[in-house]
Design an enzyme around this catalytic site. Structure first.
Site, mmCIF file in Angstrom:
data_model
loop_
_atom_site.group_PDB
_atom_site.id
_atom_site.type_symbol
_atom_site.label_atom_id
_atom_site.label_comp_id
_atom_site.label_asym_id
_atom_site.label_seq_id
_atom_site.Cartn_x
_atom_site.Cartn_y
_atom_site.Cartn_z
ATOM 1 N N SER A 32 0.848 -1.191 0.000
ATOM 2 C CA SER A 32 0.000 0.000 0.000
ATOM 3 C C SER A 32 0.879 1.234 0.000
ATOM 4 O O SER A 32 1.966 1.230 0.594
ATOM 5 C CB SER A 32 -0.898 0.017 1.243
ATOM 6 O OG SER A 32 -1.561 1.259 1.365
ATOM 7 N N TYR B 121 -2.253 -0.327 10.054
ATOM 8 C CA TYR B 121 -2.301 -0.889 8.693
ATOM 9 C C TYR B 121 -1.062 -0.474 7.916
ATOM 10 O O TYR B 121 -0.436 -1.290 7.227
ATOM 11 C CB TYR B 121 -3.572 -0.398 8.001
ATOM 12 C CG TYR B 121 -3.686 -0.722 6.537
ATOM 13 C CD1 TYR B 121 -4.104 -1.976 6.108
ATOM 14 C CD2 TYR B 121 -3.404 0.245 5.568
ATOM 15 C CE1 TYR B 121 -4.230 -2.266 4.759
ATOM 16 C CE2 TYR B 121 -3.535 -0.021 4.225
ATOM 17 C CZ TYR B 121 -3.951 -1.294 3.823
ATOM 18 O OH TYR B 121 -4.070 -1.562 2.474
#
Length: 245
Positions: free
Chosen positions: A140, A154
């Site tokens: 990501s 995350y």
């Protein structure tokens, strides 16, 4: 094996479904792992078949103790793995994020990703009687931005995925396996609504140099290229697909 056969975890929704359809168009047969959404799985299967690929659906929860092992046992012989399953689960400052959400986020996005990578090496590596192949880890853009105020847990997990790509690529380079990563930015999927903020893309889009969210198909194109012979000299690197952010 006459045709490439690729496994996509989290392969029936969002980026995973787009990757599956794009790989089918490139001549792959697909194995799609998913946790619970049977309706989405049926749609993804139909899309792969319409694009010319065979499709095997495997319903299993990768967070279960035997989930990863069961998925790879059902998948059979492979030439590629897209390590895609992931979720943010929550949006908010770390201090206000429940401990169980933090643990679940790290378990899915990092621990499970490592276990999938381990299983992929055992399936692909010539050292384990595989024929070689490509592992693509979906990271990501958050891994290098940190996502303060939203989901630093995350982001931290995805930074671990980037380290996994780098180290594992060197570890298995002599065994016929390329390990690469793709780091999407703000992509138009349900991940934001699932975490509690359906309007997040509209809020963040003005901060992106290209002034828009990305589409799952744009990430899928990057994955397909990295899995192709055109990228045969690419390993140990993560390609950012984030609109310049």
């Amino acid at each position: 094996m006459a045709r490439p056969r690729s496994l996509v975890t989290g392969g029936t929704r969002g980026i995973g479904a787009a990757v599956a359809q794009r790989l089918a168009r490139a001549g792959h047969d697909l194995v799609l792992g998913y946790a619970h959404d049977d309706a989405a799985a049926e749609l993804a299967e139909a899309a792969v078949q319409a694009a010319g690929g065979e499709c095997t659906l495997v319903r299993c929860d990768l967070l279960d103790d035997d989930g990863v092992e069961d998925l790879f046992a059902a998948a059979g012989a492979l030439t590629g793995v897209v390590n895609n399953a992931g979720a943010t689960f929550h949006i908010g400052p770390l201090a206000e994020t429940p401990v169980e959400v933090i643990r679940r986020t790290v378990d899915l996005n990092l621990t499970t990703a490592i276990l999938v990578a381990r299983a992929a090496v055992r399936a692909l590596s010539t050292a384990y009687d595989g024929q070689g192949g490509v592992l693509v880890n979906i990271s990501s853009g958050a891994a290098t931005k940190g996502s303060p105020g939203e989901y630093v847990q995350y982001a931290a997990a995805k930074a671990g995925v980037d380290a996994l790509t780098l180290g594992l690529a060197e570890e298995v380079a002599q065994d016929g396996v390329r390990v690469v990563g793709v780091a999407p930015g703000m992509i138009r999927t349900t991940i934001h609504a699932d975490a509690g903020e359906p309007g997040r893309l509209e809020r963040v889009a003005p901060l992106i140099p290209l002034q828009r969210a990305g589409e799952p198909e744009e990430v899928a194109d990057a994955v397909a290229w990295l899995m192709s012979d055109e990228a045969s000299y690419v390993t140990g690197t993560t390609l950012r697909v984030a609109g310049g952010r």
